[in-house]
Every structure is written in structure tokens, then in C-alpha cells.
Design a protein around this motif. Structure first.
Motif, PDB file in Angstrom:
ATOM      1  N   PRO A 108      28.181  85.423  35.743  1.00 27.11           N
ATOM      2  CA  PRO A 108      26.889  86.076  36.044  1.00 27.11           C
ATOM      3  C   PRO A 108      25.921  86.074  34.873  1.00 27.11           C
ATOM      4  N   SER A 109      26.432  85.932  33.650  1.00 26.92           N
ATOM      5  CA  SER A 109      25.536  85.984  32.493  1.00 26.92           C
ATOM      6  C   SER A 109      24.780  84.676  32.257  1.00 26.92           C
ATOM      7  N   ILE A 110      25.181  83.628  32.981  1.00 30.11           N
ATOM      8  CA  ILE A 110      24.515  82.332  32.810  1.00 30.11           C
ATOM      9  C   ILE A 110      23.293  82.282  33.719  1.00 30.11           C
ATOM     10  N   GLN A 111      22.149  81.998  33.136  1.00 28.83           N
ATOM     11  CA  GLN A 111      20.917  81.884  33.893  1.00 28.83           C
ATOM     12  C   GLN A 111      20.374  80.467  33.764  1.00 28.83           C
ATOM     13  N   THR A 148      34.851  77.691  33.489  1.00 30.04           N
ATOM     14  CA  THR A 148      33.874  78.694  33.898  1.00 30.04           C
ATOM     15  C   THR A 148      32.483  78.274  33.461  1.00 30.04           C
ATOM     16  N   GLU A 149      31.490  78.613  34.273  1.00 32.04           N
ATOM     17  CA  GLU A 149      30.108  78.324  33.914  1.00 32.04           C
ATOM     18  C   GLU A 149      29.820  78.798  32.493  1.00 32.04           C
ATOM     19  N   GLY A 150      29.185  77.950  31.704  1.00 29.32           N
ATOM     20  CA  GLY A 150      28.863  78.298  30.326  1.00 29.32           C
ATOM     21  C   GLY A 150      29.915  77.888  29.319  1.00 29.32           C
ATOM     22  N   ASP A 151      31.068  77.400  29.791  1.00 28.55           N
ATOM     23  CA  ASP A 151      32.123  76.959  28.865  1.00 28.55           C
ATOM     24  C   ASP A 151      31.745  75.625  28.208  1.00 28.55           C
ATOM     25  N   PRO A 152      31.917  75.511  26.888  1.00 24.95           N
ATOM     26  CA  PRO A 152      31.855  74.183  26.268  1.00 24.95           C
ATOM     27  C   PRO A 152      33.122  73.408  26.642  1.00 24.95           C
ATOM     28  N   VAL A 153      32.970  72.202  27.122  1.00 30.90           N
ATOM     29  CA  VAL A 153      34.115  71.399  27.553  1.00 30.90           C
ATOM     30  C   VAL A 153      34.028  70.009  26.948  1.00 30.90           C
ATOM     31  N   THR A 154      35.169  69.334  26.965  1.00 28.44           N
ATOM     32  CA  THR A 154      35.267  67.968  26.462  1.00 28.44           C
ATOM     33  C   THR A 154      35.739  67.049  27.585  1.00 28.44           C
ATOM     34  N   ILE A 155      35.051  65.947  27.761  1.00 29.85           N
ATOM     35  CA  ILE A 155      35.508  64.881  28.658  1.00 29.85           C
ATOM     36  C   ILE A 155      36.227  63.844  27.811  1.00 29.85           C
ATOM     37  N   THR A 156      37.438  63.514  28.186  1.00 26.78           N
ATOM     38  CA  THR A 156      38.199  62.475  27.491  1.00 26.78           C
ATOM     39  C   THR A 156      38.492  61.356  28.480  1.00 26.78           C
ATOM     40  N   ALA A 157      37.972  60.187  28.203  1.00 25.06           N
ATOM     41  CA  ALA A 157      38.208  59.022  29.061  1.00 25.06           C
ATOM     42  C   ALA A 157      39.183  58.079  28.373  1.00 25.06           C
ATOM     43  N   THR A 158      40.257  57.751  29.065  1.00 25.31           N
ATOM     44  CA  THR A 158      41.191  56.728  28.591  1.00 25.31           C
ATOM     45  C   THR A 158      40.773  55.416  29.215  1.00 25.31           C
ATOM     46  N   ILE A 159      40.436  54.449  28.389  1.00 26.34           N
ATOM     47  CA  ILE A 159      39.838  53.203  28.882  1.00 26.34           C
ATOM     48  C   ILE A 159      40.519  51.994  28.260  1.00 26.34           C
ATOM     49  N   TRP A 160      40.335  50.851  28.898  1.00 20.00           N
ATOM     50  CA  TRP A 160      40.797  49.582  28.333  1.00 20.00           C
ATOM     51  C   TRP A 160      39.564  48.787  27.924  1.00 20.00           C
ATOM     52  N   CYS A 161      39.480  48.455  26.632  1.00 20.76           N
ATOM     53  CA  CYS A 161      38.354  47.709  26.087  1.00 20.76           C
ATOM     54  C   CYS A 161      38.729  46.244  25.936  1.00 20.76           C
ATOM     55  N   TRP A 162      37.820  45.379  26.345  1.00 17.87           N
ATOM     56  CA  TRP A 162      38.085  43.948  26.299  1.00 17.87           C
ATOM     57  C   TRP A 162      37.914  43.406  24.880  1.00 17.87           C
ATOM     58  N   GLY A 163      38.758  42.466  24.485  1.00 16.85           N
ATOM     59  CA  GLY A 163      38.629  41.821  23.181  1.00 16.85           C
ATOM     60  C   GLY A 163      38.675  42.822  22.047  1.00 16.85           C
ATOM     61  N   SER A 164      37.719  42.734  21.133  1.00 21.66           N
ATOM     62  CA  SER A 164      37.642  43.655  19.994  1.00 21.66           C
ATOM     63  C   SER A 164      37.002  44.988  20.378  1.00 21.66           C
ATOM     64  N   GLY A 165      36.431  45.063  21.571  1.00 21.45           N
ATOM     65  CA  GLY A 165      35.764  46.281  22.018  1.00 21.45           C
ATOM     66  C   GLY A 165      34.286  46.332  21.692  1.00 21.45           C
ATOM     67  N   LEU A 203      29.231  73.569  30.673  1.00 25.45           N
ATOM     68  CA  LEU A 203      29.238  73.631  32.130  1.00 25.45           C
ATOM     69  C   LEU A 203      28.047  74.431  32.638  1.00 25.45           C
ATOM     70  N   PRO A 204      27.213  73.845  33.503  1.00 25.40           N
ATOM     71  CA  PRO A 204      26.079  74.579  34.082  1.00 25.40           C
ATOM     72  C   PRO A 204      26.551  75.463  35.233  1.00 25.40           C
ATOM     73  N   GLN A 205      25.606  76.020  35.963  1.00 25.95           N
ATOM     74  CA  GLN A 205      25.948  76.782  37.151  1.00 25.95           C
ATOM     75  C   GLN A 205      26.369  75.839  38.259  1.00 25.95           C
ATOM     76  N   GLY A 206      27.354  76.265  39.024  1.00 28.79           N
ATOM     77  CA  GLY A 206      27.825  75.457  40.135  1.00 28.79           C
ATOM     78  C   GLY A 206      29.318  75.598  40.303  1.00 28.79           C
ATOM     79  N   SER A 207      29.766  75.812  41.527  1.00 25.46           N
ATOM     80  CA  SER A 207      31.192  76.056  41.772  1.00 25.46           C
ATOM     81  C   SER A 207      32.001  74.770  41.880  1.00 25.46           C
TER      82      SER A 207
END
Length: 340
Positions: free
Chosen positions: A190-193, A89-106, A147-151
Motif C-alpha cells: 500500500p505504501s507504493i504510489q 512484493t511491490e517496491g522490492d529491488p530484484v535481480t533478473i539472472t539470465a543463463t544464456i549460451w553465447c556464440w563464439g567469443s560472445g 518491482l512496480p505496482q501489479g499483482s
């Protein structure tokens, strides 16, 4: 059965994305989280790891075609989640988690995160600072934003070798880089401006924040320049190209390997000038360290992992082992002062 008035809404199940042919990227319906599943696994059409529906980006960004699956860089999965129940929902704090492959030592790989309030016309905003891969192989890296405004919103992860310039499309174009987007459905609030701002970028690749010391500026700028050069490279070392300290028999180095630029240049130390290929550029200074490898690694790696000048290596470009390995030096005044 009656529901207690104090009970909140039941938690929404997590969502798994499906490919949206119109947007050109995986998309989730309303849910408490959005998981790309297997839709982002791999990169471009690399050996053993072609990414389904690549490049999975909302604009013209494409993936680097070099390398092979789970040997070189790739983004394998992106998940957007919230701590509380209910749909995103708009205004929710969210976390992005990316699973990645790092080359060598990273240590040579970096990742940027972005969000866009409108997936159909994305205007990307970077989330926080550029981050370093935390280690070798399969890793997870996270970023948080509100999350900003936007569906119909989107998030982006941009994994790169070295440190590329994102440009107007918010993606890098290196030969081993991977950019992937994930579209999420967001409930109105609606409370998010207005849009909620995320942390801005820092000049430095400091994953802890934008607070840096002035004395680090020169080293950070040098590191960024070298990473930029790596990102534009089109050549990699072979399996025997290492970047750690040489072994006692001077036949290369133990430990992780380092990608080479393939340009054959080495910098002179203490005003000794520049030289190419195997040309010696003079005797190393008292504060210099070296590694013995076919191609020059990052200056920071030489200072962290190298050895002081000795009988094996006394000057830049000197032969130090089999298969064309040479001495690469870096002036490590800071390291010497720290050890005093």
C-alpha cells in the motif's frame, strides 16, 4: 513454542515456474524468487535443443530458427530474486539472472532486459542498457530493477546476434535470436504510489552506464551499424571460418570464429572506394590492420585482433589462404594513436 517479538517472518521458499497455457509463458506463484527451471531451455525447434512450449512470449514475438543447441545462441533459464526474505512484493529491488549460451567469443551477441507491470497486457519497459555477452559458451547476465505496482508481472530477456531493432513488441527478429518471458506473482504494498521507473536506454551499447565520451560517438555508431547488419544476416561461416590473426602458413586464423553476413562486400580504406567479393580495392593505408578469413568480421574485431599490412595482405580482397580466404582491412587510426 512462542515466537520472539523481534523475529521477522520466516523466509519464503523460492518458486519454480510451471507453464501457463493462457499466458503462453512460464509462471510462478507467490515466492521469494521465481525460477523458470527447464521451461525456457533451448530455442525454437533448433537441432538438439527445441524449447518447450516455444516461443514462451506474451505477445507475437518468435525465436530465430537457425543453428543448433549450445553451438548457437539460446536463453536457457531466467530467475527473478530478491535479497531479503518474504514473497516478491511491490517496491522490492530484484535481480533478473539470465543463463544464456553465447556464440563464439560472445563479442557479437547482445542481450536486452525488460519488465511489464501487467503480464496480461504487457507494456514493456527496458531495464538499463543493452549488454554484451561476457564470454563464450554458457554465461550468466544480470539486470536490476524495482518491482512496480501489479499483482501479475513479467520480465523478458532478448538475446540476439548482432544488434537488432526491438520494435513495438520489444523483441528482435534475427535468425539466431531468442526472446523469453517469465511471469511472476507479486504481493501488494500500500505504501507504493505509481510505477517505479527503471534506468532508461543509452544510445551506446555500454554496459557500464550512459556516460560516454563524445569522441567515441563515431566508432559506436559504426559498430551499431555493423551489428544491425549481422542481426539481419541469414548465413554463417563454416567451422574453419576464424577471425583471429592468420597463422604463419597463411592457412586461416587461430582463435575464435566470426559470423559472416554472406553479402560478400568489403569497404575500401582511406577513400579507396568499395569493392565486392574478391575484387581488390587498392593498397591499405599505414594505419590499417587486417585479418585473413572467408568473410568480413566486425571492424572492431579487425582493429583488436588484426595485423598491420605485410607481404601476406597488402590490399582488400586479396587471396591470403586456402578455402577462399581473403584479406579484410579496417582503418584503425585510434589504435595507432594509442600506441604512440
Amino acid at each position: 513454542m512462542p515466537t520472539d517479538a523481534n523475529d521477522g517472518p520466516p523466509p519464503s521458499p523460492g518458486g519454480v515456474a510451471s507453464y501457463d497455457e493462457v499466458l503462453g509463458a512460464p509462471k510462478c506463484s507467490f515466492a521469494s524468487s521465481c525460477d523458470s527451471g527447464i521451461l525456457l531451455n533451448g530455442r525454437a525447434n533448433i537441432n538438439n535443443g527445441a524449447e518447450p512450449n516455444e516461443p514462451n512470449t506474451l505477445n507475437t514475438c518468435t525465436d530465430g530458427p537457425f543453428g543448433s543447441y549450445h553451438s548457437d545462441e539460446s536463453i536457457d533459464k531466467i530467475v527473478v530474486s530478491k535479497a531479503s526474505g518474504g514473497d516478491l512484493t511491490e517496491g522490492d529491488p530484484v535481480t533478473i539472472t539470465a543463463t544464456i549460451w553465447c556464440w563464439g567469443s560472445g563479442t557479437s551477441d547482445r542481450i536486452d532486459f525488460y519488465y511489464a507491470a501487467d503480464a496480461s497486457q504487457p507494456a514493456w519497459t527496458q531495464i538499463g542498457l543493452r549488454k554484451v555477452c561476457p564470454g563464450p559458451g554458457l554465461q550468466t547476465v544480470t539486470a536490476q530493477f524495482v518491482l512496480p505496482q501489479g499483482s501479475t508481472q513479467a520480465v523478458r530477456a532478448n538475446l540476439m546476434y548482432g544488434s537488432g531493432t526491438a520494435g513495438v513488441n520489444s523483441c528482435t527478429s534475427g535468425s539466431w535470436d531468442d526472446t523469453d518471458d517469465l511471469v511472476i506473482s507479486v504481493r501488494p504494498n500500500p505504501s507504493i504510489q505509481g510505477l517505479v521507473a527503471s534506468p532508461g536506454k543509452s544510445k551506446h551499447d555500454d554496459v557500464q552506464g550512459a556516460v560516454v565520451y563524445a569522441e567515441k560517438d563515431a566508432a559506436a555508431d559504426m559498430m551499431e551499424k555493423e551489428l544491425q547488419e549481422l542481426n539481419q544476416s541469414t548465413e554463417k561461416p563454416t567451422e574453419d571460418d576464424d577471425t583471429e590473426k592468420p597463422t604463419e602458413d597463411d592457412d586461416g586464423n587461430e582463435g575464435g570464429k566470426g559470423k559472416g553476413k554472406g553479402k560478400g562486400k568489403g569497404k575500401g580504406k582511406k577513400g579507396k572506394g568499395k569493392g565486392k567479393g574478391g575484387e581488390s580495392v587498392g593498397t591499405a593505408s599505414a594505419t590499417a590492420k587486417y585479418v585473413c578469413t572467408k568473410r568480413r568480421p566486425l571492424t572492431a574485431n579487425i582493429c583488436d585482433e588484426g595485423s598491420p599490412a605485410d607481404d601476406t595482405c597488402t590490399s582488400e580482397g586479396q587471396s591470403c589462404g586456402k578455402k577462399g580466404k581473403k584479406c579484410w582491412f579496417a582503418d584503425c587510426d585510434g589504435d595507432e594513436e594509442a600506441n604512440e
